[in-house]
Scaffold this active site. Sequence first.
Site, PDB file in Angstrom:
ATOM      1  N   GLU A  88     -62.929   6.758  59.753  1.00 10.02           N
ATOM      2  CA  GLU A  88     -63.916   6.785  58.396  1.00 10.02           C
ATOM      3  C   GLU A  88     -64.881   7.575  58.438  1.00 10.02           C
ATOM      4  O   GLU A  88     -65.709   7.601  59.256  1.00 10.02           O
ATOM      5  CB  GLU A  88     -64.673   5.347  58.627  1.00 10.02           C
ATOM      6  CG  GLU A  88     -63.505   4.202  57.952  1.00 10.02           C
ATOM      7  CD  GLU A  88     -64.504   3.022  57.957  1.00 10.02           C
ATOM      8  OE1 GLU A  88     -65.593   3.050  57.751  1.00 10.02           O
ATOM      9  OE2 GLU A  88     -64.000   1.918  57.720  1.00 10.02           O
ATOM     10  N   GLU A 107     -63.459  -1.612  63.764  1.00 11.45           N
ATOM     11  CA  GLU A 107     -64.958  -1.546  64.129  1.00 11.45           C
ATOM     12  C   GLU A 107     -65.672  -2.686  64.968  1.00 11.45           C
ATOM     13  O   GLU A 107     -66.880  -2.942  64.975  1.00 11.45           O
ATOM     14  CB  GLU A 107     -65.816  -1.431  62.918  1.00 11.45           C
ATOM     15  CG  GLU A 107     -65.622  -0.236  62.307  1.00 11.45           C
ATOM     16  CD  GLU A 107     -66.777  -0.054  60.901  1.00 11.45           C
ATOM     17  OE1 GLU A 107     -67.626  -0.758  60.604  1.00 11.45           O
ATOM     18  OE2 GLU A 107     -66.913   1.216  60.224  1.00 11.45           O
TER      19      GLU A 107
END
Length: 824
Positions: free
Chosen positions: A251, A182
């Site tokens: 995710e 991320e």
Amino acid sequence: MAPFQKLIFFSLLSYCLSSSISAIDVSHDGRALTIDGERRIIHSGSIHYPRSTPEMWPDLIQKSKEGGLNTIETYVFWNAHEPERRQYDFSGNLDLVRFIKQIQDTGMYAFLRIGPYACAEWNYGGYPVWLHNIEGIEMRTNNDVYKKEMQNFTTYIVDLMKKEKLFASQGGPIILAQIENEYGNVMGPYGDAGKEYINWCATMANSLDIGVPWVMCQQSDAPLPMINTCNGWYCDQFTPSNPNSPKMWTENWTGWFKGWGEPDPHRTAEDLAFAVARFFQLGGTFNNYYMYHGGTNFGRVAGGPYIATTYDYDAPLDEYGNLNQPKWGHLKELHLLLTSMEKVLTHGDVSSIDYHNIVSATIYSFNGTSSCFLSNANDSADATISYQGTNYTLPAWSVSILPDCKAVAYNTAKVNTQTSVFVKKPNQAEDEPIALSWTWRPEHIKHTVNHGLGSFSAKQIIEQKAATNDSSDYLWYMTSVHLDKDDLVLGDDLTLRVNTTGHVLHAYVNRKHIGSEWSQGGSYQFIFEQKVKLKKGKNQLTLLSVTVGLKNYGSFFYNTPVGLGGVQLVRNHSDGLKIIKDFSSNKWSYKVGLEGEEKQLYNVESKSKFHASNLPSRRMMTWYKTTFKAPLGNDPVVVDLLGMGKGYAWVNGRSIGRFWPSFLARENGCTATCDYRGSYNNNKCLSKCGETSQRWYHVPRSFLNDDVNTLVLFEELGGNPSFVNFQTSVVDTVCATVEENHTAELSCHGNGKTISAIEFASFGEPAGSCGTFTKGTCESETAWSILEQQCVGQESCFIEVSEGSLGSTNCNSIKKLAIQVKCQ
Ligand SMILES: *[C@@H]1O[C@H](CO)[C@@H](O)[C@H](O)[C@H]1NC(C)=O
Ligand SMILES: *[C@@H]1O[C@H](CO)[C@@H](O)[C@H](O)[C@H]1NC(C)=O
Ligand SMILES: *[C@@H]1O[C@H](CO)[C@@H](O)[C@H](O)[C@H]1NC(C)=O
Ligand SMILES: *[C@@H]1O[C@H](CO)[C@@H](O)[C@H](O)[C@H]1NC(C)=O
Ligand SMILES: *[C@@H]1O[C@H](CO)[C@@H](O)[C@H](O)[C@H]1NC(C)=O
Ligand SMILES: *[C@@H]1O[C@H](CO)[C@@H](O)[C@H](O)[C@H]1NC(C)=O
Ligand SMILES: *[C@@H]1O[C@H](CO)[C@@H](O)[C@H](O)[C@H]1NC(C)=O
Ligand SMILES: *[C@@H]1O[C@H](CO)[C@@H](O)[C@H](O)[C@H]1NC(C)=O
Ligand SMILES: CC(=O)N[C@H]1CO[C@H](CO)[C@@H](O)[C@@H]1O
């Protein structure tokens, strides 16, 4: 052959087979991951190995497989494995190799997110605090000191996996790996150095030559051959940066984590299934549930700050490993269906029809067969559409899947899976008295509170991570202040002001506790102000600063200071607060940790004396100890700590995490009902406002002995241990609402429980939900007694929902069965 010999024969056979397993080729094109040349649909789920125990792993992984997953994903937690520089720990629930081999033994693939930055509501995002304290380091950017450490750890993990032949290229289960994590979300403030860093990450990862693809999530500029992937509540609109990269959702948040002071989050099965079905409708082929099993933040692994000990996440498997129904079962049906459509989804020509008002059909056609998705993304209006001469009703916010483009096999808003209601039952161990019998001892605070004695000193206020290397949550800051007569003219107006970045502060002046404070409501920084009475001459100031998980997210999160900022004596004038003295450059004495931590009072072998009489209640800084018998059976065990304040708990010397039942969830933001329709976010469908934010704490069965067990509590704020008791989490009630021509399956979740009574049953037009079912105007008169005969006394039962098996109804509409049973 005797059965026993047969067993040996077969295990030898499977041993030979597995040791001769050959390399699996994993690659990808723009459509999907390919495994040995075949495009595959990947249903993956996150299970973080340190958030459960090795004894729980086989069951968790098996239940994932039964839930229709083919892959297990985990982060690797750098600070857990390398607690001190170049000293490694892979013991117990840190046994990564054992975890991956368990996945392999269950016949599943693994997705290894090495990071080594993890986020994950994990303490400091998985970075070791010693890393932060290395001379010349700038973390997570183009800095040589940092890159050397990152490469060192990443290489260590890759080498460990290679040595055990765990990459698919070696015949192992790992089909994918991740570098960084991320970074794209936070990259802006790093400027050009961030871009150089991400390029370096790609080159470094590639050079490790693992033979399977690497991914970078939330990284739209991921350098090739890295695959850019999406994280979020919905990823249907996501397009990978490169046409040769498949659409992957690394995710997909199944729920949300819990913070101290926060209500319970809940994401409905309907909405989660909608998000997944939409993702596959619009070309996705890889989906990972974050989390599939959340588990428990044992020890001090919770990040945050202020992340609770439970990491249940409202995931398909609950904190203890039970099926979270209906979520687990509703998704299982979806996974099996999508997997059955693998060929057409990964090879088919795609066309779509727009019906306006965000209602659409997507048709996949391959080799003469077609499969359809019909979706209605409107959050309030149901829709009826006509496709190839047939009318289909699409509830708002739902997707229907028609594997043959004719019959609806699944609709995300129609849950046929049972709802299970779990309750906590008292400990039913033999001869176990209701109340536990406690001994206690004070945390010795004389040196610090009375005398201000520490183990090192400095003429400045030191940041807490720098002082402790995070070896403890606790850091004592001590100084003395000399006042002469003139200072005291000020009299009663003096206020001690402590400006702190958290997370909890206990202040003592001249041996007396004058107050404690922590941040409520999101900001980590707070200012403690308390009137103080000082005397002429020397005054002793002792401030205990306590961390509750280090920050794990954001640009430069690792530089976020913790501990005291400024300390001042101020006077409340009519024209505002005036600084009388500033202690920032005083000589401060420091002590890291508690005496009880150093003496390991939580160890069963500890010889330190505990007192049996005058058990104190509401006393700060107190150690409590008791023994108990393990509850009978196999149901998961919890300890109810209601009545306690804040602190730590250990069972047989093993930490079960921080406790803080006195921290109540905020009062507002909860709703009585939860509408699955419309975009989900973590402030939707909250419950338990104003209640204790965590009352029950998981005690894994493997921590327990058959005979005597020891519970040790360190209580920091003051609590009453007389309410503490052990319980088990058991299924109490099971409900289902199932449309006709479907099969209803009711199960009491094993562990020897059976259906003991039917509490409600109506086949016709029943309304309501579990606990509030009501009959409609028409129903079958025989259904209840038929179900009683079929189900009572059984661990589970299958029911054909039709007039043929449950009796005729005289209803005109589509009939359904509503049933509620008791498990015992
Ligand atoms: C990691 O660092 C240690 C020394 O601290 C060194 O011995 C080892 O070779 C390094 N590993 C790699 C892969 O660079
Ligand atoms: C949903 O449907 C209603 C009723 O047809 C309409 O007014 C509304 O604009 C729609 N919402 C969206 C986001 O399309
Ligand atoms: C296409 O369908 C035929 C007949 O069902 C089957 O024999 C063939 O294997 C299929 N081809 C592919 C590529 O799946
Ligand atoms: C589908 O719905 C339309 C509009 O309501 C109706 O005119 C038509 O007869 C229906 N078709 C079928 C096959 O039921
Ligand atoms: C923290 O760890 C670093 C690196 O290992 C070390 O140099 C330093 O002395 C430690 N600091 C404390 C306060 O223990
Ligand atoms: C507290 O410290 C922060 C950061 O050091 C500073 O910005 C703030 O002004 C301080 N507040 C007071 C009231 O001293
Ligand atoms: C200062 O005095 C004002 C007025 O009496 C009061 O409202 C305020 O709470 C006081 N502040 C502190 C820090 O004592
Ligand atoms: C269920 O099956 C029966 C018999 O095949 C059929 O008549 C009925 O229409 C079906 N009901 C639904 C809702 O599909
Ligand atoms: C909360 C959050 O980060 N939501 C993200 C979910 O994913 C979409 C993309 O699919 C983002 O746009 C959202 O910001």
